[in-house]
Design a protein around this motif. Structure first.
Motif, PDB file in Angstrom:
ATOM      1  N   GLU A 128      25.960  36.968  47.026  1.00 58.26           N
ATOM      2  CA  GLU A 128      26.985  36.331  46.199  1.00 58.26           C
ATOM      3  C   GLU A 128      27.097  37.073  44.884  1.00 58.26           C
ATOM      4  O   GLU A 128      26.089  37.322  44.218  1.00 58.26           O
ATOM      5  CB  GLU A 128      26.637  34.865  45.942  1.00 58.26           C
ATOM      6  CG  GLU A 128      27.709  34.164  45.122  1.00 58.26           C
ATOM      7  CD  GLU A 128      27.480  32.679  45.025  1.00 58.26           C
ATOM      8  OE1 GLU A 128      27.990  31.966  45.896  1.00 58.26           O
ATOM      9  OE2 GLU A 128      26.798  32.272  44.072  1.00 58.26           O
TER      10      GLU A 128
ATOM     11  N   MET B  78      38.799  38.813  41.177  1.00 63.26           N
ATOM     12  CA  MET B  78      38.205  37.697  40.443  1.00 63.26           C
ATOM     13  C   MET B  78      39.122  37.349  39.278  1.00 63.26           C
ATOM     14  O   MET B  78      39.757  38.220  38.702  1.00 63.26           O
ATOM     15  CB  MET B  78      36.806  38.036  39.939  1.00 63.26           C
ATOM     16  CG  MET B  78      35.817  38.313  41.061  1.00 63.26           C
ATOM     17  SD  MET B  78      34.136  38.555  40.495  1.00 63.26           S
ATOM     18  CE  MET B  78      33.490  36.903  40.717  1.00 63.26           C
TER      19      MET B  78
ATOM     20  N   VAL C  68      29.866  38.163  48.952  1.00 64.56           N
ATOM     21  CA  VAL C  68      30.107  39.591  49.159  1.00 64.56           C
ATOM     22  C   VAL C  68      29.047  40.165  50.072  1.00 64.56           C
ATOM     23  O   VAL C  68      28.002  39.560  50.303  1.00 64.56           O
ATOM     24  CB  VAL C  68      30.114  40.382  47.820  1.00 64.56           C
ATOM     25  CG1 VAL C  68      31.252  39.958  46.924  1.00 64.56           C
ATOM     26  CG2 VAL C  68      28.777  40.274  47.099  1.00 64.56           C
TER      27      VAL C  68
ATOM     28  N   SER D 125      32.899  32.918  37.482  1.00 61.85           N
ATOM     29  CA  SER D 125      33.461  32.979  38.823  1.00 61.85           C
ATOM     30  C   SER D 125      32.395  33.521  39.779  1.00 61.85           C
ATOM     31  O   SER D 125      31.526  34.286  39.363  1.00 61.85           O
ATOM     32  CB  SER D 125      34.689  33.891  38.824  1.00 61.85           C
ATOM     33  OG  SER D 125      35.293  33.941  40.075  1.00 61.85           O
ATOM     34  N   SER D 126      32.467  33.119  41.046  1.00 61.44           N
ATOM     35  CA  SER D 126      31.554  33.617  42.072  1.00 61.44           C
ATOM     36  C   SER D 126      32.314  33.860  43.364  1.00 61.44           C
ATOM     37  O   SER D 126      33.269  33.154  43.660  1.00 61.44           O
ATOM     38  CB  SER D 126      30.436  32.611  42.350  1.00 61.44           C
ATOM     39  OG  SER D 126      29.605  32.470  41.244  1.00 61.44           O
ATOM     40  N   LYS D 127      31.842  34.852  44.122  1.00 57.34           N
ATOM     41  CA  LYS D 127      32.440  35.177  45.425  1.00 57.34           C
ATOM     42  C   LYS D 127      31.349  35.647  46.371  1.00 57.34           C
ATOM     43  O   LYS D 127      30.449  36.367  45.967  1.00 57.34           O
ATOM     44  CB  LYS D 127      33.446  36.326  45.287  1.00 57.34           C
ATOM     45  CG  LYS D 127      34.664  36.050  44.471  1.00 57.34           C
ATOM     46  CD  LYS D 127      35.802  35.732  45.374  1.00 57.34           C
ATOM     47  CE  LYS D 127      37.026  35.453  44.523  1.00 57.34           C
ATOM     48  NZ  LYS D 127      38.227  35.704  45.180  1.00 57.34           N
TER      49      LYS D 127
ATOM     50  N   VAL E 295      36.339  42.876  45.417  1.00 52.30           N
ATOM     51  CA  VAL E 295      36.931  41.544  45.474  1.00 52.30           C
ATOM     52  C   VAL E 295      37.740  41.253  44.211  1.00 52.30           C
ATOM     53  O   VAL E 295      37.399  41.724  43.134  1.00 52.30           O
ATOM     54  CB  VAL E 295      35.853  40.449  45.652  1.00 52.30           C
ATOM     55  CG1 VAL E 295      35.154  40.581  46.980  1.00 52.30           C
ATOM     56  CG2 VAL E 295      34.847  40.468  44.514  1.00 52.30           C
TER      57      VAL E 295
ATOM     58  N   SER F 160      28.389  37.005  41.096  1.00 47.74           N
ATOM     59  CA  SER F 160      28.741  36.069  40.030  1.00 47.74           C
ATOM     60  C   SER F 160      29.114  36.839  38.774  1.00 47.74           C
ATOM     61  O   SER F 160      28.438  37.804  38.406  1.00 47.74           O
ATOM     62  CB  SER F 160      27.575  35.132  39.705  1.00 47.74           C
ATOM     63  OG  SER F 160      27.263  34.328  40.810  1.00 47.74           O
TER      64      SER F 160
END
Length: 117
Positions: free
Chosen positions: A45, A69, A61, A57-59, A67, A47
């Motif tokens: 993840e 954001m 990965v 924000s977090s995604k 990505v 962040s």
């Protein structure tokens, strides 16, 4: 005529965001070193942390990522840094990156290889 008015209004809004700030989408890309227990690149993840250390924000990965954001950016640069936490317990961090609505080239942030922490 309606299209011309709409185009002018759109340009005014965009120029206002660049001057005063607002929500801005940035593309964040980078990679983390492959570990001995590499799980095929899944389970991490990303962040984004603001100057106060709060997560913005977090995604999810993989070990190599690119990505979009969302960040609130104003005309004055603000420092952000990025952390990748993987399922196997490894943690990686970037250096501080300055983001501002005044710098159009800051819309793509290539973090390179993040360092283990």
């Amino acid at each position: 005529m309606k299209y011309a008015v709409a185009a002018i209004a759109g340009l005014a809004v965009l120029s206002g965001c660049a001057t005063f700030g607002g929500d801005m989408v940035v593309r964040v890309s980078g990679r983390v070193p492959t570990g001995q227990s590499d799980d095929g690149g899944l389970g991490c993840e990303l962040s984004m942390l603001g100057e106060s250390g709060n997560v913005v924000s977090s995604k999810p990965v993989g070990r190599v990522f690119s990505v979009p954001m969302m960040v609130v950016a104003g005309p004055e640069p603000k420092g952000y840094h990025f952390i990748v936490q993987c399922r196997d317990g490894q943690r990686f961090e970037s250096d501080v990156v300055q983001i501002s609505s005044q710098r159009s080239y800051a819309r793509h942030l290539d973090l390179g290889e993040l360092q283990a922490r």
